[in-house]
Design a protein around this motif. Structure first.
Motif, PDB file in Angstrom:
ATOM      1  N   HIS A   1      99.466  29.973 -40.355  1.00 48.93           N
ATOM      2  CA  HIS A   1     100.465  28.909 -39.778  1.00 48.93           C
ATOM      3  C   HIS A   1     100.366  27.820 -40.725  1.00 48.93           C
ATOM      4  CE1 HIS A   1     102.523  26.335 -37.052  1.00 48.93           C
ATOM      5  NE2 HIS A   1     101.379  25.324 -36.810  1.00 48.93           N
ATOM      6  N   LYS A   2      99.174  27.513 -40.836  1.00 46.91           N
ATOM      7  CA  LYS A   2      99.022  26.211 -41.694  1.00 46.91           C
ATOM      8  C   LYS A   2      97.799  26.319 -42.797  1.00 46.91           C
ATOM      9  CE  LYS A   2     100.724  22.344 -39.453  1.00 46.91           C
ATOM     10  NZ  LYS A   2     100.392  20.917 -38.574  1.00 46.91           N
ATOM     11  N   ALA A   3      97.662  25.580 -43.697  1.00 48.42           N
ATOM     12  CA  ALA A   3      96.638  25.861 -44.701  1.00 48.42           C
ATOM     13  C   ALA A   3      96.210  24.529 -45.458  1.00 48.42           C
ATOM     14  CB  ALA A   3      96.768  26.888 -45.840  1.00 48.42           C
ATOM     15  N   MET A   4      94.984  24.190 -45.892  1.00 48.98           N
ATOM     16  CA  MET A   4      94.839  22.897 -46.210  1.00 48.98           C
ATOM     17  C   MET A   4      93.618  23.036 -47.278  1.00 48.98           C
ATOM     18  SD  MET A   4      93.165  20.154 -43.907  1.00 48.98           S
ATOM     19  CE  MET A   4      92.867  20.775 -42.183  1.00 48.98           C
ATOM     20  N   CYS A   5      93.062  21.992 -48.184  1.00 52.86           N
ATOM     21  CA  CYS A   5      91.920  22.214 -48.850  1.00 52.86           C
ATOM     22  C   CYS A   5      91.155  20.708 -48.887  1.00 52.86           C
ATOM     23  CB  CYS A   5      92.471  22.248 -50.319  1.00 52.86           C
ATOM     24  SG  CYS A   5      90.897  22.514 -51.538  1.00 52.86           S
TER      25      CYS A   5
END
Length: 148
Positions: free
Chosen positions: A108-112
């Motif tokens: 659904h969402k991804a971040m670093c």
């Protein structure tokens, strides 16, 4: 008649634009996501330092939860958290092929997050990039992977 066709075309275009914008911006990372992601990483470090394997596993993506079973000394690593920063560089994104190869669909969402910590096993300050994902809108952020 031409006015109705023109009006219908404009309304249809507006509806399509709203749908596309909603799909795009619903996956955009916002301040709340960043705060929740930072809390996930912080809780992971707390669990590691408290030798709470179950607590640490709960913060990992499903495919990472076995790391404690494969470690000879699971309680040896006690990193001291120094800083967590959001990094929105496009080259630090999880490729959809990587996630898809593990789970069969996009997250659904991804971040670093750029995480700086003191690594007690190597007795040095270390910087790793932690990749976090949300499987669905209502799921919690989990650590998908970390490394350089």
């Amino acid at each position: 008649m031409k006015k109705w066709i023109l009006l219908f075309s404009i309304v249809a275009l507006a509806i399509i634009s709203v749908i596309i914008a909603n799909t795009h911006f619903s996956k955009a990372i916002n301040n709340s996501d960043i705060a929740q992601g930072k809390q996930t990483v912080e809780n992971f470090f707390i669990a590691l330092n408290n030798e709470d394997e179950e607590g640490a596993k709960a913060l990992l993506a499903k495919h990472k939860q076995g790391i404690f079973e494969t470690s000879d000394q699971p309680h040896k690593w006690k990193p001291e958290l120094i800083a967590i920063e959001y990094d929105n560089s496009s080259y630090l994104e999880i490729s959809s092929e990587t996630y898809k190869s593990v789970y069969g669909h996009d997250p659904h969402k991804a971040m670093c997050l750029r995480v700086t910590f003191f690594d007690n096993t190597q007795t040095q300050k270390t910087v790793n990039y932690f990749y976090l994902t949300k499987e669905t809108k209502n799921d919690q952020w989990v650590i998908f992977d970390w490394g350089y």
